[in-house]
Design an enzyme around this catalytic site. Structure first.
Site, PDB file in Angstrom:
ATOM      1  N   GLN A  74      56.724  99.804  75.425  1.00  0.00           N
ATOM      2  CA  GLN A  74      57.753  99.333  74.535  1.00  0.00           C
ATOM      3  C   GLN A  74      59.154  99.719  74.954  1.00  0.00           C
ATOM      4  O   GLN A  74      59.598 100.606  74.708  1.00  0.00           O
ATOM      5  CB  GLN A  74      57.464  99.800  73.100  1.00  0.00           C
ATOM      6  CG  GLN A  74      58.598  98.999  72.139  1.00  0.00           C
ATOM      7  CD  GLN A  74      57.986  99.113  70.605  1.00  0.00           C
ATOM      8  OE1 GLN A  74      57.163  99.672  70.206  1.00  0.00           O
ATOM      9  NE2 GLN A  74      58.841  98.528  69.811  1.00  0.00           N
ATOM     10  N   PHE A  75      59.682  98.536  75.856  1.00  0.00           N
ATOM     11  CA  PHE A  75      61.062  98.990  76.444  1.00  0.00           C
ATOM     12  C   PHE A  75      61.913  98.913  75.310  1.00  0.00           C
ATOM     13  O   PHE A  75      63.185  99.587  75.778  1.00  0.00           O
ATOM     14  CB  PHE A  75      61.122  97.881  77.631  1.00  0.00           C
ATOM     15  CG  PHE A  75      61.378  96.714  77.024  1.00  0.00           C
ATOM     16  CD1 PHE A  75      62.903  96.390  77.178  1.00  0.00           C
ATOM     17  CD2 PHE A  75      60.594  95.687  76.626  1.00  0.00           C
ATOM     18  CE1 PHE A  75      63.322  95.263  76.575  1.00  0.00           C
ATOM     19  CE2 PHE A  75      61.100  94.297  76.320  1.00  0.00           C
ATOM     20  CZ  PHE A  75      62.469  94.025  76.462  1.00  0.00           C
ATOM     21  N   THR A  76      61.699  97.946  74.277  1.00  0.00           N
ATOM     22  CA  THR A  76      62.841  98.374  73.280  1.00  0.00           C
ATOM     23  C   THR A  76      63.232  99.649  72.583  1.00  0.00           C
ATOM     24  O   THR A  76      64.241  99.706  72.241  1.00  0.00           O
ATOM     25  CB  THR A  76      62.559  97.199  72.211  1.00  0.00           C
ATOM     26  OG1 THR A  76      61.292  97.694  71.573  1.00  0.00           O
ATOM     27  CG2 THR A  76      62.251  95.803  72.845  1.00  0.00           C
TER      28      THR A  76
END
Length: 147
Positions: free
Chosen positions: A78-80
């Site tokens: 989850q790069f966010t």
């Protein structure tokens, strides 16, 4: 690296309507590689999460790890988690480049498995749908830059 660790009764991740990973009692780990992270960072985070005592013991205290209860983990990229919220639109410039992020995500999942935790994963970079039953609820945020 950054991670959001949720104690779950169950969790699953689907891509294009097909479940690609799931776990029963254990952990849902949302993980993001940041610029400057390396394999050693991923291994340290995996060791910390494997030992994280957030499951209840016989005295109803959070005193057991996922390994202690024989649980499993679902690991989802989850790069966010790298979001910079200085304005109203988040920026993600502090996240590792995609090829580095994928390598470290895979290394983290393998390192967690090497710690004795059965691991299933999502698909890096895919549009994923994550479902879970948070137990407690218990949700822990970990940033290796500060812990």
């Amino acid at each position: 690296m950054r991670a959001v660790v949720q104690r779950v009764c169950d969790a699953e991740v689907a891509v294009s309507g097909r479940v690609v990973g799931r776990c029963g009692r254990g952990l849902l780990v949302l993980v993001c590689a940041m610029q400057g992270d390396d394999e050693a960072t991923a291994a340290r985070l995996a060791a910390k999460i494997a030992k994280l005592r957030i499951f209840r013991d016989a005295g109803d205290r959070m005193n057991l790890s996922v390994r202690d209860i024989g649980g499993a983990a679902l690991v989802v990229s989850q790069f966010t988690l790298a979001a910079d919220l200085r304005g109203n639109r988040p920026g993600f410039s502090t996240a590792a480049a995609p090829e580095t992020g994928k390598r470290l995500y895979e290394h983290f999942a393998a390192a967690l498995a090497a710690e004795g935790v059965p691991v299933e994963t999502g698909i890096f970079g895919a549009d994923m749908k994550v479902g879970l039953t948070n137990d407690g609820p218990v949700t822990i945020w970990i940033d290796t830059a500060t812990s």
